[in-house]
Scaffold this active site. Structure first.
Site, PDB file in Angstrom:
ATOM      1  N   ARG A 289       0.850  -1.196   0.000  1.00 20.24           N
ATOM      2  CA  ARG A 289       0.000   0.000   0.000  1.00 20.24           C
ATOM      3  C   ARG A 289       0.883   1.243   0.000  1.00 20.24           C
ATOM      4  O   ARG A 289       1.651   1.471   0.920  1.00 20.24           O
ATOM      5  CB  ARG A 289      -0.946   0.031   1.203  1.00 20.24           C
ATOM      6  CG  ARG A 289      -1.854   1.272   1.181  1.00 20.24           C
ATOM      7  CD  ARG A 289      -3.084   1.148   2.058  1.00 20.24           C
ATOM      8  NE  ARG A 289      -2.779   1.129   3.478  1.00 20.24           N
ATOM      9  CZ  ARG A 289      -3.692   1.210   4.445  1.00 20.24           C
ATOM     10  NH1 ARG A 289      -4.981   1.295   4.123  1.00 20.24           N
ATOM     11  NH2 ARG A 289      -3.345   1.174   5.718  1.00 20.24           N
TER      12      ARG A 289
ATOM     13  N   ASP B 230      -4.804   3.067  14.003  1.00 21.37           N
ATOM     14  CA  ASP B 230      -3.891   3.648  13.018  1.00 21.37           C
ATOM     15  C   ASP B 230      -4.426   5.040  12.682  1.00 21.37           C
ATOM     16  O   ASP B 230      -5.276   5.565  13.391  1.00 21.37           O
ATOM     17  CB  ASP B 230      -3.703   2.743  11.790  1.00 21.37           C
ATOM     18  CG  ASP B 230      -4.951   2.639  10.918  1.00 21.37           C
ATOM     19  OD1 ASP B 230      -5.969   3.297  11.229  1.00 21.37           O
ATOM     20  OD2 ASP B 230      -4.912   1.911   9.914  1.00 21.37           O
TER      21      ASP B 230
END
Length: 727
Positions: A339, A630
């Site tokens: 990613r 996160d």
């Protein structure tokens, strides 16, 4: 102080040059001058467009803010819809879109199973995730709350046989449900053997039985009369029955079964984005080095556990003998995606001639693709993609124009790296409102390279709040999960994927289970994501991957997707329903509880990000439940507090007092961490506390509500502070 070298008209950090020229380029067949020339061309061509797209985001947001300020009170949906069409926020829906992506690995196109997301800069986590392709069901059950600790079944320092019995009972129930015998049960088995190319199971009674579906037996290890592994297949996923009479568990089992091992995390996203704190050349090179180690199969991690030094490395493939006597192997590791970061952030790792930072997403695309070329050329110990593709997840894109920009970037990267067109595959994160509403148009822009769409509740909620910040106060954060827009968003994503031909060609993914210690609750709830049409869903740990794999045996995903394939519903109207609080007569206690919960989560995450460089961690919430946090969880919490502050539900003084009080709670929760710096001792001087406060007090000013600009700036500030202290 960062050192730079001139490369053409760019200023490139020396650390990156050294890594590229000494580690990443050798073996790719690309000359360094050609590479840097290509990098310069891409940055020169695409940097202005990247800026323009970000300016358009801000322009659209300002226009929406102004509309809400002008149109107070209940929203006139017809007027609102027309307004969004006029400003280009709502795009025309393409009538027919069919993806044509080629050379997609089976883990994406053919199989359905769990997906891990892991910070690639943590070598140990990355290796564990890659190796989570296979997981011990016995270990997953024994170590989790799926097995109750009641009636003497506690997890103790040494092995608890009573708990072990419950584990084995659950696991053999799983075998009976998934691989039933023509008569009897796996609980009654005393021997597994291969006779006449079939699996033969001897029961306690002496009777010999077989699998109801004999095609489920696909291989074994050892000899036919005394196999050490029986390999079974169900719903495209493999399961091993491991047999060892000398093993402590096998010794006490009637059939000498020591473990049942499940094919678990089919795919893993190695993350350079939301779970990573990378703010300078040193950090970015560490990210890229680990990705290189994964692509070449050389990554190792050494750590100390219980006083012993342990080493982790990538697992080998697994070899078997088929019933017909031929040998074959299965991958020992997850298929890896990487990613990249989105379009927003710039990085000081490369600067233009005038000293301007370049877009980090462009740099990530170039470098992670260059590194992945080693896999395409089979330079490594293992192969990631057997079909010759590179899988890149692209997050946080707003609308089809930004997706088209990513496609052009990938085209240009393929050109400079000498890759065939559409070698670079794209996973499109559906986590921004403008993408959700225009998903079919977004898919059309990458229909020849898309392999993945995925919903992300947390980021998507953060954008939901920020987009409609001026519309009024939002409902409580916990109520978002039952809001009508969210349900429509999830259904719309699946419908778009199936309508565009994803079945058998690409992944339709669902979001993260964020409570890694609550596995029994996950087992009760996460199967609904497959019932909704997903063929993959995110899990927070290898243990969770193994347990979630059971859901894919319970639910036949291709059959579910087939029943949903004709859904032509347009979900736009429901997605556009803004989650405004119909009434704001919450009690003072309710308001304070909401503030406490948000503030504690923000501080617990930010303090580790800013002062330890940890981008993803288990953070205890206000009730001491460990949550995987996160930047997405930070975005929703900070935006929610900013929204209530903006509309007078809470005051600035109340926010500050709450943050100060919760800083003490977070300090107490981190008291056992020797690297931790308490915030409450000196709030004014605590960089982490000031960062957390800024995220809320200036939340309305942040681009799309993103937290990265403040986090990056504050992390660099803290690094400089530490450097001065060491002088």
């Amino acid at each position: 102080m960062e050192t730079y070298e001139h490369v053409g008209n760019l200023q490139v950090a020396t650390k990156l040059i050294t890594f590229i020229e000494q580690r990443a380029l050798p073996g790719t067949g690309i000359k360094k001058d050609d590479f840097w020339s290509g990098v310069q061309q891409i940055i020169t061509e695409l940097m202005p467009e990247n800026k323009m797209l970000l300016a358009k985001r801000e322009e659209i947001q300002a226009t929406i803010d102004a509309w809400h300020q002008k149109n107070k009170g209940p929203i006139d949906f017809s007027a609102y819809h027309s307004f969004l069409e006029e400003i280009g926020y709502l795009e025309p829906i393409p009538e027919h879109v069919t993806i044509t992506t080629e050379n997609v690995d089976d883990e994406i196109a053919a199989q359905a199973g769990p997906q891990l997301v892991v910070p690639v800069n943590n070598a140990r986590y990355a290796i564990n995730a890659a190796n989570a392709r296979w997981g011990s069901l016995y270990d997953a059950l024994y170590g989790s709350n799926v097995i109750s600790e009641e009636d003497g079944c506690e997890k103790t320092g040494t092995y608890n046989p009573k708990r072990g019995t419950k584990v084995i009972q659950f696991a053999k129930d799983f075998l009976d449900h998934t691989f039933p015998l023509t008569s009897g049960s796996h609980h009654e088995a005393i021997n597994y053997a291969i006779m006449d190319k079939q699996l033969v199971v001897t029961l306690e009674s002496g009777k010999m039985t077989r699998l109801k579906d004999e095609t489920q037996f696909v291989g074994y290890q050892g000899s036919q009369g005394d196999p050490s592994v029986i390999l079974l297949l169900h719903h495209g996923l493999h399961v091993e029955i491991q047999i060892d009479a000398r093993h402590p568990i096998g010794k006490s089992d009637r059939a000498k079964v020591k473990d049942i091992v499940l094919e678990s995390a089919l795919t893993t996203i190695m993350d350079c984005e939301d779970s990573v704190a990378a703010v300078d050349a040193e950090d970015k090179v560490a990210v890229y080095q680990n990705w290189l180690g994964l692509m070449k199969g050389t990554l190792e991690a050494t750590f100390t556990k219980e006083g012993k030094t342990k080493k982790r490395k990538l697992n080998e493939d697994r070899s078997y003998t088929a019933p017909n006597g031929e040998t074959f192997s299965l991958p020992g590791r997850s298929l890896m995606f990487v990613r990249n970061v989105g379009h927003l952030m710039t990085t000081p790792v490369i600067r233009t001639q005038s000293g301007e930072e370049v877009p980090e997403g462009i740099l990530d695309g170039i470098v992670t693709s260059l590194i992945a070329k080693h896999d395409l050329l089979q330079n490594g110990t293992f192969r990631n993609s057997k079909k010759g593709s590179v899988y890149i997840v692209k997050p946080k894109m707003h609308g089809s124009e930004e997706v088209a920009f990513a496609n052009r970037l990938f085209n240009r990267i393929e050109d400079i790296l000498g890759l065939e067109r559409h070698t670079l595959k794209i996973g499109v994160m559906d986590e921004e409102r403008r993408t959700s509403l225009n998903l079919k148009a977004c898919i059309e822009k990458v229909k020849e390279r898309v392999v993945f769409i995925n919903t992300g509740f947390l980021d998507r909620t953060g954008d939901e709040i920020h987009t409609s910040m001026e519309a009024g106060p939002m409902i409580r954060k916990g109520d978002m999960k039952s809001s009508s827009w969210l349900s429509a968003y999830e259904r719309s994503n699946v419908a778009a994927g199936l309508t565009c031909g994803f079945q058998g060609r690409a992944q339709i993914g669902k979001g993260m289970w964020a409570m890694p210690d609550l596995m029994n609750e996950m087992m009760e709830q996460k199967g609904t994501q497959l019932e909704a049409g997903a063929n993959t869903a995110w899990v927070p740990s290898p243990t969770a991957a193994t347990l979630h794999a059971i859901h894919y045996h319970r639910h036949h995903v291709p059959a579910i997707q087939k029943t949903l394939a004709d859904d032509q519903t347009c979900y736009r109207k429901e997605i556009l329903e803004i989650p405004l609080a119909g009434s704001t007569d919450w009690t003072n206690e309710d308001i304070q509880a909401e503030l406490n919960n948000n503030a504690q989560g923000i501080l617990g995450y930010v303090v580790r990000w800013v002062e330890q460089g940890i981008g993803c961690s288990k953070v205890p919430d206000i009730h001491n439940t460990a949550l995987m946090e996160d930047r997405a969880t930070l975005r929703i919490s900070s935006q929610h507090m900013a929204n209530w502050l903006r509309h007078g539900i809470v005051s600035k003084e109340q926010v500050i007092r709450t943050m100060e009080r919760m800083a003490k709670v977070v300090d107490e929760q981190n008291a056992g961490d020797p690297a931790y710096r308490p915030m409450a001792d000196n709030l004014e001087q605590s960089v982490a506390f000031q960062a957390a406060l800024e995220l809320v007090l200036k939340g309305t000013e942040q681009p799309s509500g993103y937290t990265e600009p403040i986090l990056h700036r504050r992390r660099l500030e803290f690094k400089q502070k530490i450097a001065k202290e060491l002088v």
